[in-house]
Design an enzyme around this catalytic site. Sequence first.
Site, PDB file in Angstrom:
ATOM      1  CG  HIS A 142      -2.167   0.492   0.905  1.00  0.00           C
ATOM      2  ND1 HIS A 142      -2.300   1.831  -0.022  1.00  0.00           N
ATOM      3  CD2 HIS A 142      -3.557   0.093   1.172  1.00  0.00           C
ATOM      4  CE1 HIS A 142      -3.804   1.875  -0.043  1.00  0.00           C
ATOM      5  NE2 HIS A 142      -4.723   0.796   0.488  1.00  0.00           N
ATOM      6  CG  ASP A 154      -3.515   5.565  -2.578  1.00  0.00           C
ATOM      7  OD1 ASP A 154      -2.577   5.139  -1.628  1.00  0.00           O
ATOM      8  OD2 ASP A 154      -3.558   6.587  -2.985  1.00  0.00           O
TER       9      ASP A 154
END
Length: 476
Positions: free
Chosen positions: A447, A451
């Site tokens: 992450h 995104d």
Amino acid sequence: MAQVLEFKLPDLGEGLTEAEIVRWLVEVGDVVAIDQPVVEVETAKAMVEVPCPYGGVVTARFGEEGTELPVGAPLLTVAVGAAEGSSGSAPSPSSSLPSSPSSPSGSGTESSGGSGNVLVGYGTGAPAARRRRIRPDRLDRAVAEAPVSVAPVVAAPVAGVLVAEAPVHEGPVPVVSPLVRRLARQHDIDLRRLAGSGPDGLILRADVDRAIRTVEETAAATAQVQAPVAAVVAAPNGVAAASDAERIPLRGVRGAVADKLSRSRTEIPDATCWVDADATELMAVRAAMNAATGPSAGPKVSVLALLARICTAALARFPELNATVDTAAREIVRLPGVHLGFAAQTERGLVVPVVRDAHTRNAESIGAEIARLTELARTGKLSPAQLTGGTFTLNNYGVFGVDGSTPIINHPEAAMLGVGRIMAKPWVHRGELAVRQVVQLSLTFDHRVCDGGTAGGFLRYVADCVEQPAVLLRTL
């Protein structure tokens, strides 16, 4: 004058710190040439034949087959020029060995007993000399004449008794007789902590016999003290464990996998998204490809090869996932090329061979390379270089008959695509319920590099190519 040189387990590259002896290729008394393979070891990544940089007579081996040694531990000792000063008709080992490539006249490197080559994994590829035995009496006489340099030995109260506080010998152990070494190995006696009673600290058989008796007496006394202890002991994590529970060392491939996955879970904030896709059209296209005949038909294409080609096309659209994170510099490093790893289950455990420059290959080329690397993996012949350097991994766990999974990222990569089994399921197709070939695709991603929108876009593009292979034609 002969000289005994100690050859230690070399650095095998790729950060490996230990190796397990699989098979000795020479025995004590054999004559070896410079750069001749002397032992086959198994690292966490591959099987490796280790060449010896010295030419001469093998006087000792350290470790039985199955023993794990750290890098830098003694592997064997070689008497260089051992037979030159001996009487009789015994030929000199150096006279029967080929000259080093760097010294064709027989001088220079060979005269010093070493090749001068850097040992990182596979040696220098010099042709192996024919193994030759010499008579034990000549070997003993030659080794006895060889000067052995050892560290000062701390005197023990009684010769032949192991001294726990004594420093370990840094040089060759002062032992001449192979019988003494064999006896010590059979009883797990560490000769490097044994004070010899012979001249200049030479370890004799009597010294080893005394050490064996000491160990046996200590073990018997310990057993008497520990006899009343219950059969259940406290495990390190506080959970009771039976004393006869099986303990399996985390080493070799299993240990390397454990270290890498633990590091991945510790360092990477990963997330997973997944989608079901109708793979009916993809399977039909593959069947048509493999049914083609004629000179241009080519080899058959696997489903994994098609999925790999889809991944390279998706990474071209979403380069954020073909990256790594430099934690020290706090930077995302986007990589220019795709080196595609694929998970392969072997008898030695899970390995991830890497298809180099997958972004430059078509499905047929990727499939051929996957087949080649898979065969090497099954036979344990993958080199460390073929198991490292990946930038993205494809994990086809559907071959185990499971539908889905949440893969752990192959550190230091940024993402992994998991593929479940392709099976017939009820599916709404063109507004009607039908039986279709359905597959679940899951993407685990770092992450930090992107995104959810980017990860979802990547996964959706892969699913679209699976459902409508014509989408992929746009990027071919």
